[in-house]
Scaffold this motif. Structure first.
Motif, mmCIF file in Angstrom:
data_model
loop_
_atom_site.group_PDB
_atom_site.id
_atom_site.type_symbol
_atom_site.label_atom_id
_atom_site.label_comp_id
_atom_site.label_asym_id
_atom_site.label_seq_id
_atom_site.Cartn_x
_atom_site.Cartn_y
_atom_site.Cartn_z
ATOM 1 N N VAL A 145 84.885 98.978 25.045
ATOM 2 C CA VAL A 145 85.155 98.940 26.207
ATOM 3 C C VAL A 145 84.595 100.096 27.302
ATOM 4 O O VAL A 145 85.417 100.948 26.369
ATOM 5 C CB VAL A 145 86.210 97.931 26.847
ATOM 6 N N ARG A 147 85.835 102.382 29.737
ATOM 7 C CA ARG A 147 87.275 102.037 31.103
ATOM 8 C C ARG A 147 87.198 102.033 32.471
ATOM 9 O O ARG A 147 86.019 103.228 32.071
ATOM 10 C CB ARG A 147 88.181 102.578 29.877
ATOM 11 N N SER A 148 87.261 101.549 33.571
ATOM 12 C CA SER A 148 87.209 101.878 34.556
ATOM 13 C C SER A 148 85.245 102.559 34.535
ATOM 14 O O SER A 148 84.977 102.993 35.444
ATOM 15 C CB SER A 148 88.134 102.954 35.247
ATOM 16 N N HIS A 149 84.584 101.768 34.478
ATOM 17 C CA HIS A 149 83.861 102.211 34.175
ATOM 18 C C HIS A 149 82.367 101.417 35.414
ATOM 19 O O HIS A 149 81.738 102.604 36.494
ATOM 20 C CB HIS A 149 82.527 101.240 33.075
ATOM 21 N N ASP A 159 86.196 97.415 33.847
ATOM 22 C CA ASP A 159 85.725 97.874 33.073
ATOM 23 C C ASP A 159 84.035 97.561 32.666
ATOM 24 O O ASP A 159 84.062 95.972 33.377
ATOM 25 C CB ASP A 159 86.597 97.023 31.925
#
Ligand SMILES: CC(C)(COP(=O)(O)OP(=O)(O)OC[C@H]1O[C@@H](n2cnc3c(N)ncnc32)[C@H](O)[C@@H]1OP(=O)(O)O)[C@@H](O)C(=O)NCCC(=O)NCCS
Length: 176
Positions: A145, A147-149, A159
């Protein structure tokens, strides 16, 4: 150039595809899962896309069925690392018939065999189960994952799940 299997054609975009792309991208589901697509999505946006003005590189294809474009798939190549990043969408009325699985398989075969890429990747929203299923059927492995992509136009930070496929891992159609 065109890519073909027994019944699917991936071909370069043409200017007269713009109306079909415009129509398809009014679908809230496409906008929901693909934050890079402008909204509202205008006819000018569609024209810029099909005429290659978006800097996505030369390997962007219309998925054609009965002479009509019903989806989009492409790979952006990083020549330095010999990797490719894949993106796709399918028009609402064409979903659920295995079209994208076939298109992805075809594109990945081309990317490994003809473009000599050594890693293909794609990412999806964690809740986009249809897209993850497509990736899995073709042999992509879930890596993790990010994160906060992504920042969506409506302000949501989301994400992403990263998937990759290496040479030799492509699952042939009989098993898909
Ligand atoms: C994701 C998308 C491209 C799939 O296209 P498609 O042509 O319908 O895909 P396929 O028919 O080849 O395969 C879809 C698979 O997902 C499964 N699926 C569909 N909706 C699902 C859901 N909500 N949960 C779990 N699986 C689901 C289908 O059952 C099928 O799997 P199966 O063959 O094992 O039954 C299409 O739904 C789409 O364009 N969505 C909106 C845009 C988008 O999400 N783009 C990708 C961004 S990463």
């Amino acid at each position: 150039m065109e890519l073909r299997d027994e019944w699917l054609v991936l071909r370069p975009w043409r200017e007269d595809d713009a109306p079909a792309v415009y129509e398809a991208c009014q679908d809230p589901e496409i906008l929901h899962w693909a934050p890079v697509i402008p909204r509202p999505y205008t006819e000018e946006d569609a024209l810029a896309f099909v005429t290659g003005k978006l800097d996505l590189g030369p390997h962007q294809y219309a998925i054609e069925e009965d002479g009509r474009p019903v989806g989009s798939i492409g790979v952006r190549v990083n020549e330095q690392t010999r990797t490719g990043h894949i993106g796709y969408w399918c028009a609402r009325e064409a979903r659920g018939r295995g079209l994208m699985t076939r298109a992805l398989r075809l594109l990945c075969g081309y990317a490994f065999e003809d473009l000599a890429l050594e890693r293909l990747e794609l990412f999806t929203d964690p809740d986009n189960l249809a897209s993850q299923r497509v990736a899995g059927k073709v042999g992509f492995r879930r890596e993790g994952v990010l994160r906060s992509h992504l920042l969506h136009p409506d302000g949501r930070r989301r994400d992403s799940v990263m998937f990759s496929l290496l040479p030799g891992e492509l699952v042939p159609s009989s098993r898909g």
